[in-house]
Write a protein that holds these residues in place. Sequence first.
Motif, PDB file in Angstrom:
ATOM      1  N   ASN A  31       0.846  -1.188   0.000  1.00 29.42           N
ATOM      2  CA  ASN A  31       0.000   0.000   0.000  1.00 29.42           C
ATOM      3  C   ASN A  31       0.885   1.242   0.000  1.00 29.42           C
ATOM      4  OD1 ASN A  31      -2.413  -1.605   0.372  1.00 29.42           O
ATOM      5  ND2 ASN A  31      -1.798  -1.839   2.505  1.00 29.42           N
ATOM      6  N   MET A  58      -7.517   2.802  -2.686  1.00 29.04           N
ATOM      7  CA  MET A  58      -7.857   2.423  -1.319  1.00 29.04           C
ATOM      8  C   MET A  58      -8.435   3.620  -0.571  1.00 29.04           C
ATOM      9  SD  MET A  58      -6.499  -0.705  -1.389  1.00 29.04           S
ATOM     10  CE  MET A  58      -6.134  -1.248   0.277  1.00 29.04           C
ATOM     11  N   ASN A  59      -9.274   3.329   0.449  1.00 26.23           N
ATOM     12  CA  ASN A  59      -9.715   4.407   1.330  1.00 26.23           C
ATOM     13  C   ASN A  59      -8.790   4.477   2.541  1.00 26.23           C
ATOM     14  OD1 ASN A  59     -10.527   2.380   3.133  1.00 26.23           O
ATOM     15  ND2 ASN A  59     -12.646   2.426   2.412  1.00 26.23           N
ATOM     16  N   SER A  61      -9.120   3.464   5.445  1.00 25.39           N
ATOM     17  CA  SER A  61      -9.131   2.227   6.234  1.00 25.39           C
ATOM     18  C   SER A  61      -8.457   1.070   5.506  1.00 25.39           C
ATOM     19  CB  SER A  61     -10.571   1.835   6.580  1.00 25.39           C
ATOM     20  OG  SER A  61     -11.197   2.848   7.346  1.00 25.39           O
ATOM     21  N   ASP A  63      -9.335  -0.249   2.710  1.00 29.74           N
ATOM     22  CA  ASP A  63     -10.276  -1.091   1.977  1.00 29.74           C
ATOM     23  C   ASP A  63     -10.236  -0.691   0.508  1.00 29.74           C
ATOM     24  OD1 ASP A  63     -11.269  -2.394   4.301  1.00 29.74           O
ATOM     25  OD2 ASP A  63     -12.523  -0.644   4.732  1.00 29.74           O
ATOM     26  N   ILE A  64     -10.353  -1.680  -0.376  1.00 33.10           N
ATOM     27  CA  ILE A  64     -10.321  -1.413  -1.808  1.00 33.10           C
ATOM     28  C   ILE A  64     -11.612  -0.734  -2.244  1.00 33.10           C
ATOM     29  CG2 ILE A  64     -10.278  -2.462  -4.103  1.00 33.10           C
ATOM     30  CD1 ILE A  64      -8.432  -4.593  -3.012  1.00 33.10           C
ATOM     31  N   GLU A  65     -11.481   0.394  -2.939  1.00 35.46           N
ATOM     32  CA  GLU A  65     -12.645   1.105  -3.460  1.00 35.46           C
ATOM     33  C   GLU A  65     -12.898   0.773  -4.922  1.00 35.46           C
ATOM     34  OE1 GLU A  65     -12.255   5.286  -2.745  1.00 35.46           O
ATOM     35  OE2 GLU A  65     -12.959   5.109  -0.677  1.00 35.46           O
ATOM     36  N   ASN A  98      -3.101   0.366  -3.732  1.00 34.07           N
ATOM     37  CA  ASN A  98      -2.553  -0.966  -3.463  1.00 34.07           C
ATOM     38  C   ASN A  98      -2.021  -1.547  -4.764  1.00 34.07           C
ATOM     39  OD1 ASN A  98      -3.455  -4.122  -3.690  1.00 34.07           O
ATOM     40  ND2 ASN A  98      -2.506  -3.665  -1.721  1.00 34.07           N
TER      41      ASN A  98
END
Length: 206
Positions: A31, A58-59, A61, A63-65, A98
Motif C-alpha cells: 500500500n 484504497m480508502n 481504512s 479497503d479497496i474502493e 494498493n
Amino acid sequence: TLSNYKDVIITNLTGVLEPDFHGKIVNGNLNFKFLSQKNGSEIILDTKYLNIISISKMNSSLDIESKLEFKYGNEDKNLGKPLIIKYDYEKNETIIINIIYSTTVEGTSAQFLDKNQTIGKKYPYFFTFSDMIIGRELIPSQDTPAVKFPFYLGIKVMDPLKGMISGLFVKEVKNNDNSTTYYYEQKINVPIYLIGLVAGNIQNKT
C-alpha cells in the motif's frame, strides 16, 4: 528516475513481501500513500523486470474502493519501464493505492541461494540489494534519493526460516500455512534503495 515525483510523492509504504524460494521471485502486496504537489491525472512509478498483477484505489481504512487502469511507458535500457497509473487528483490530496505484483528472475535486486550454497547446507537463503537504481527491480517506486519516506513492512517466510527487514522489529505473526510474517518499522524517512530484506536460517547472537 522515470517517475513524476515532482507531481505526486510517496509519503508512506506498508504491506507484505514474500520471497518464493522455489520460483526465485518475490511476491508483493503493498500500500502506497502519496501526497499530490499539483493537479494531475496520473501517477508514474519506476519499475524494471516486475510483473504487475493489479492496482487498486484504497480508502483511509485500507479497503479497496475500485480497480485502477495502468499501462507501461516506453522502456529504457537502464531505467526500465515507467508504470503509468490513471488517477485524477488535485493539489494537496492524499492518495492511497494498493499494488499486487511479483519480481521476475531477470531482476538482480532479489538474490536466492540454494541450501548447498550456504555454510550450513541445510536451508536456503534470500537477500536483496537495491543500491544505485535497482530498487525498482524489487518494489515499484520513485527510485530516486529525492524521495524518502517511512515504512511498516512484513516479510512472510516458511517455517523454520526467519525474515528481517532494515527497520525496527515490531512483531511476528504465525500463519495457518506453516509460515510466519515478521513485521518491521522504519520511522526515519529513507529512499527506496535502503529497504533491505533477508530470510534464512537467521539466529541471534549476543
